[in-house]
Design a protein around this motif. Structure first.
Motif: not given
Length: 268
Positions: A177-193, A224-232, A248-251
């Motif tokens: 299993x694995x889980x990661x959480x992304x966080x950013x203060x802005x959103x751009x067209x075509x962004x994917x994770x 700002x937005x936040x998104x979580x992803x879970x695998x198992x 895809x975006x470790x930063x």
């Protein structure tokens, strides 16, 4: 006229002795007997008879109660004797089973341990498992995340951790299993994770799980937005297999390290 007529008998009169005729009064009582009444039985003869009857009835009652009590005591002693016999039988049976049990275990155990030494037995008892949490340098430029393997609740047991990867030391069925959480203060067209887990076996890498996200935020809004992803999933791993997690975006990973984790544990 002849004077030889029969003269009538003289009537008998009761004369009070107080009139001066004591002899005649005594004679009357002697000649005419008075009616005699039956003698009275003295009353003191009845209570002893009744007392005797009471004593006899009380004695019979006492003898009956004594018989009942004797019978009850006999029944109680018989029940106690039967209970003692049952307890002795149970104790004998328990001792017999206790003596037979080690013999059965000794006869069975060698058959189960054929080909296994004590080191292998202890190894089989320990289930391989690992749980890694996020670290300060996990946002590597290569995309392969680095993890914390010793601090806090992180641990490795029967599994090797090195350079962001987990190596299993025993073949079997594992849940990874694995889980990661992304966080950013802005959103751009075509962004994917993307969130991926890859397996390295015999020098070759292939992806075993992946989560790809698009359209998770509204472009043009400076919120700002936040998104979580879970695998198992369950994976049949072999000895010396390596597992890695890539994003895809470790930063953009959240600095809440407990929200990012990676691990596995052996099921069978």
């Amino acid at each position: 006229m002849s004077s030889n007529f029969a003269r009538p008998s003289q009537p008998v009169f009761m004369v009070d002795s107080g009139r001066g005729y004591p002899n005649q009064h005594r004679y009357y009582h002697q000649q005419v007997p008075r009616c005699t009444e039956p003698p009275m039985v003295p009353c003191w003869t009845f209570p002893p008879a009744r007392e005797k009857m009471k004593r006899s009835s009380f004695g019979s009652m006492n003898s009956g109660v004594a018989w009942v009590l004797t019978l009850i005591l006999v029944l109680v002693f018989v029940a106690l004797g039967l209970g003692a016999c049952q307890i002795l039988k149970l104790q004998t049976e328990v001792e017999r089973l206790t003596q037979e049990r080690p013999a059965q275990m000794q006869s069975i155990s060698p058959q189960k341990q054929v080909g296994l030494n004590p080191v292998e037995l202890n190894k089989n008892k320990q289930k391989s498992a690992a749980h890694l949490i996020g670290s300060a340098d996990m946002s590597a430029s290569s995309g392969t995340l680095k993890w914390e393997a010793k601090l806090s609740e992180a641990f490795t047991d029967g599994v090797t951790y090195r350079n962001g990867g987990l190596q299993v030391n025993e073949s079997g069925l594992y849940f990874v299993y694995s889980r990661v959480e992304f966080f950013s203060s802005m959103c751009k067209n075509g962004d994917f994770h993307a969130h991926k887990m890859s397996l390295q076996r015999n020098g070759r890498n292939h992806i075993i799980m992946e989560d790809h996200r698009e359209g998770f935020c509204t472009p043009g809004r400076n919120h700002p937005w936040m998104m979580g992803s879970h695998l198992g999933s369950l994976q049949n791993l072999k000895d010396s297999d390596w597992l890695f997690v890539n994003v895809s975006h470790p930063h953009l990973l959240s600095k809440n390290y407990h929200s990012n984790y990676f691990g596995l544990y052996k099921i069978h």
